[in-house]
Design an enzyme around this catalytic site. Structure first.
Site, mmCIF file in Angstrom:
data_model
loop_
_atom_site.group_PDB
_atom_site.id
_atom_site.type_symbol
_atom_site.label_atom_id
_atom_site.label_comp_id
_atom_site.label_asym_id
_atom_site.label_seq_id
_atom_site.Cartn_x
_atom_site.Cartn_y
_atom_site.Cartn_z
ATOM 1 N N VAL A 35 0.817 -1.131 0.033
ATOM 2 C CA VAL A 35 0.040 -0.046 0.086
ATOM 3 C C VAL A 35 0.875 1.213 0.007
ATOM 4 O O VAL A 35 1.866 1.196 0.651
ATOM 5 C CB VAL A 35 -0.938 0.112 1.554
ATOM 6 C CG1 VAL A 35 -1.601 1.349 1.534
ATOM 7 C CG2 VAL A 35 -1.864 -1.385 1.361
ATOM 8 N N CYS A 36 0.565 2.110 -0.759
ATOM 9 C CA CYS A 36 1.293 3.491 -0.972
ATOM 10 C C CYS A 36 1.404 4.170 0.466
ATOM 11 O O CYS A 36 0.045 4.538 0.657
ATOM 12 C CB CYS A 36 1.040 4.131 -2.167
ATOM 13 S SG CYS A 36 1.663 5.881 -2.048
ATOM 14 N N VAL A 37 2.361 4.683 0.788
ATOM 15 C CA VAL A 37 2.312 5.046 2.225
ATOM 16 C C VAL A 37 1.653 6.625 1.937
ATOM 17 O O VAL A 37 1.015 6.906 2.883
ATOM 18 C CB VAL A 37 4.016 5.164 2.720
ATOM 19 C CG1 VAL A 37 4.867 5.976 1.855
ATOM 20 C CG2 VAL A 37 3.567 5.995 4.280
ATOM 21 N N ALA A 56 -1.883 6.268 1.403
ATOM 22 C CA ALA A 56 -2.401 5.737 2.547
ATOM 23 C C ALA A 56 -2.916 6.791 3.763
ATOM 24 O O ALA A 56 -3.740 6.844 4.476
ATOM 25 C CB ALA A 56 -1.907 4.574 3.123
#
Lengths: 145, 130
Positions: free
Chosen positions: B77-79, B82
């Protein structure tokens, strides 16, 4: 950016990446989050280009003013792409025509050509739909936002 | 073939996540390799363990988690995406001073470099979006 591997971690593989921008700059998050990937990709020494078509051409229209939206104007970041050695921005002619725009409505986005005595050159190239289609077919990785 | 998968739309709102899941599952069944599944834009919402869909509907997070367990999938998941949308792991929650985290089992949070790396390493990067 500690998660980024060293650019040559993949044995110096250079692929052709094209980021396809189809949506207007505001109203949805696609444009700004596409730009975030573009900027990260610069750290990987890949052959990166951007395409602007459909409403995506509005992303690089000049004199954007978002003060009435309460949203940050991120359009100046496109002008910095040259500093990241991202120098190929293709804009579809038909998309401009369909929206009553011309190349003069677009921001001046330049890069310094290190192979030509650092002469300033335009990064934006307006191309026809057929040529853009050909450019897309030459890519290894197409990311559409 | 070695595939990278990018999911850019949220669960239930859009078909993209379902199609990405079905594709990933089918590719694995055919003996292909999935290098990584990367969640970006609203796609990060696939990684919250707090989704509670009706019992007669599919649970997209559970589907991904179970597929990851079965095939040792790397679900990333892209930080940045997110954080904006309130998808946090324990360390991000602590850093941001939040009272809870919600990342689902089998998912991990990392940066966009992981997406670019998937594009470089995979034979094909499949984009599931709008």
């Amino acid at each position: 950016m500690s998660d980024i591997e060293a650019p040559d971690a993949e044995g110096g593989v250079v692929k052709k990446f094209m980021f396809v921008n189809r949506k207007s700059p505001h109203g949805t998050v696609y444009a700004v989050e596409s730009l975030e990937v573009v900027l990260i990709s610069a750290a990987f020494d890949q052959d990166v280009s951007l395409a602007f078509l459909d409403d995506g051409v509005f992303q690089i229209v000049k004199q954007q003013d978002t003060s009435g939206l309460g949203i940050k104007n991120f359009s100046p970041a496109y002008r910095a792409l040259g500093d990241f050695e991202i120098t190929k921005l293709y804009v579809e002619q038909e998309a401009l025509d369909e929206r009553g725009l011309t190349a003069d409505d677009l921001m001046e986005i330049m890069y310094e050509d290190e192979d030509d005595d650092y002469e300033e050159k335009p990064s934006v190239r307006v191309v026809g739909r057929g040529e853009l289609s050909k450019l897309m077919s030459e890519q290894d990785v197409l990311l559409s936002f | 073939m070695k595939f990278g998968i990018l999911v850019t739309e949220g669960p239930y709102q859009h078909q993209a996540s379902d199609t990405a899941y079905q594709f990933t599952k089918a590719a694995l069944e055919k003996g292909h390799e999935i290098f990584r599944v990367f969640f970006y834009n609203d796609g990060v919402n696939n990684g919250t363990r707090l989704m509670v869909p009706p019992q007669d509907d599919r649970n997209l997070q559970k589907n991904w988690t179970e597929l990851a367990e079965e095939h040792q999938l790397d679900l990333v998941v892209c930080v940045a995406a997110a954080q904006r949308r309130g998808v946090l792991d324990a360390s991000e929650a602590k850093r941001a001073g939040k009272d809870a985290d919600n990342i689902a089992p089998g998912f991990r949070i990392s940066g966009l470099g992981q997406l670019v790396e998937a594009g470089i390493i995979a034979d094909r990067l499949m984009v599931f979006g709008d």
